[in-house]
Enzyme design. Sequence first.
Site, PDB file in Angstrom:
ATOM      1  CE  LYS A  84      -9.787   7.181  23.015  1.00 37.47           C
ATOM      2  NZ  LYS A  84      -9.960   8.632  23.071  1.00 37.47           N
ATOM      3  NE  ARG A 130     -12.648  11.074  22.574  1.00 38.68           N
ATOM      4  CZ  ARG A 130     -12.489  10.941  23.866  1.00 38.68           C
ATOM      5  NH1 ARG A 130     -12.305  12.006  24.640  1.00 38.68           N
ATOM      6  NH2 ARG A 130     -12.513   9.751  24.419  1.00 38.68           N
ATOM      7  CD  GLN A 138      -5.691  14.986  24.795  1.00 35.85           C
ATOM      8  OE1 GLN A 138      -6.599  15.401  24.099  1.00 35.85           O
ATOM      9  NE2 GLN A 138      -5.130  13.809  24.600  1.00 35.85           N
ATOM     10  CG  ASP A 170       2.329  24.071  31.671  1.00 39.25           C
ATOM     11  OD1 ASP A 170       1.518  23.200  31.292  1.00 39.25           O
ATOM     12  OD2 ASP A 170       3.384  23.784  32.276  1.00 39.25           O
ATOM     13  N   GLY A 186      -9.175  17.663  32.191  1.00 41.06           N
ATOM     14  CA  GLY A 186      -8.065  16.805  32.579  1.00 41.06           C
ATOM     15  C   GLY A 186      -8.314  15.774  33.662  1.00 41.06           C
ATOM     16  CB  ALA A 187     -10.302  15.846  36.763  1.00 45.13           C
TER      17      ALA A 187
END
Length: 328
Positions: free
Chosen positions: A67, A110, A138, A159, A225-226
């Site tokens: 990927k 995924r 995401q 958010d 996210g990290a």
Amino acid sequence: MLLLSKKDIQQVFTMKDAIEAVKEAFSLFSAGKSEVPLRTQIVSEDQSGTFLFMPAYVPTMKAAGIKVVNIFPNNIDKGLPSAPAQVLLIDGETGFVTSVLDGTFVTQLRTGAASGTAFDVLARKDAQKGALIGTGGQAACQLEAMICARDLEEVKVFDMNPERTADFVQEMNQQLASYGTHIVAAKSSDEAIEGADVIITVTPSKKPVFDGNKVKKGATVSCVGAYQHDMQEMDPVILTRADKIYFDSEEAVLSESGDILIPLEEGTITKEDFTGDIGEVILGNLVGRENDEEIIVFETVGIGTQDLVTAKAIYDKATEKGVGTVWE
């Protein structure tokens, strides 16, 4: 060679399918049945972006893949996906590329399914409330995976951008209406995580996005996210409160994620606090949740086996149903 767009994939593949594929991927990885070199990163400092190259090979599937995914958070402000990507599926017997898939959507599927797997395997069976922090590229699949894994009554979304949050909530209530979960906007992360049984953070933040002291007992937290050393969306406090800490791949997490690396360096936690990889739980080699009071943390940065197994499952379904564009 079969070209598979997002629309093609959506015709043949569900989030439930994705969670099953990722479960298999984690099992193969933990059983040592996949070859997954650590992904190569090239940082674009002037664009605040990162180029990532993720290869994988599973001999028993007779398939390999790579990927190419590029993380550009500023794309959100341009109305573009923050993680554009392609996945190349390769025949393990001939070396020919058999399919090129929309890697942005495969990544979303995924990555969402990794959280879905964590909740399916580790979360309380009676989970009712969820929290999602972050509404970027995401987020939609993270949200669907959460409510696919557990029949939640309500999910609160937060958010930093209130307008984007409102738009996201409206869109998700429409797209995911069949699940019957009430999706609402929260005014703060504190409000979002209050009483939440399952929590997902999916942001590129460099500082914690929630208060670890306010996470309820019995909660399962998935931090997504990290993906770089200087990123830290997880409050280290939750690591000190956690009864168990799982990873998709401890090696991969310790090569990249500030969520874990920074607390290790600061002495907040040690490697002795780690429970292990989630694939070991799926295989029955590690214990999962033992009671409804345990706080469980799952940290994921993504491994190539997830992309490969998911892409192969999509390709097989698309071939069976005659979906996609053949490039001769």
